[in-house]
Write a protein that holds these residues in place. Structure first.
Motif, short mmCIF file in Angstrom:
data_model
loop_
_atom_site.label_atom_id
_atom_site.label_comp_id
_atom_site.label_asym_id
_atom_site.label_seq_id
_atom_site.Cartn_x
_atom_site.Cartn_y
_atom_site.Cartn_z
N LEU A 47 0.85 -1.18 0.00
CA LEU A 47 0.00 0.00 0.00
C LEU A 47 0.89 1.23 0.00
O LEU A 47 1.72 1.38 0.89
N TYR A 94 -7.63 3.85 3.34
CA TYR A 94 -7.44 3.09 2.10
C TYR A 94 -7.02 1.65 2.42
O TYR A 94 -7.49 0.70 1.78
N TYR A 146 -9.25 -1.69 1.66
CA TYR A 146 -8.70 -2.79 0.86
C TYR A 146 -8.93 -4.13 1.56
O TYR A 146 -9.45 -5.08 0.97
N TRP A 147 -8.52 -4.22 2.83
CA TRP A 147 -8.64 -5.48 3.55
C TRP A 147 -10.09 -5.86 3.78
O TRP A 147 -10.45 -7.04 3.72
N ARG A 177 -12.70 -5.15 1.81
CA ARG A 177 -13.24 -5.67 0.55
C ARG A 177 -12.68 -7.04 0.23
O ARG A 177 -13.40 -7.90 -0.29
#
Length: 58
Positions: free
Chosen positions: A18, A40, A44-45, A47
């Motif tokens: 990231l 962010y 990410y994690w 989703r």
């Protein structure tokens, strides 16, 4: 990173990087983590988990 790559040669897995903006490297004494990157990473994690473990209706 090399240690993680070697681990992946032995077991299945994934490495995700990231971005953190324009800053010194992680192990540099002048490194400054950009707190604005946290949402962010969390998104990410979240989703990724939701996609791999969808909710099931009983």
């Amino acid at each position: 990173m090399l240690a993680f790559r070697r681990s992946l040669e032995q077991r299945p897995g994934n490495i995700a990087l990231l971005g953190n903006g324009s800053t010194a490297g992680l192990h540099d004494s002048t490194y400054d983590f950009n707190d604005a990157a946290i949402p962010y990473g969390v998104a990410y994690w979240t989703r990724l988990i939701e996609a791999s473990m969808p909710l099931q209706n009983p």
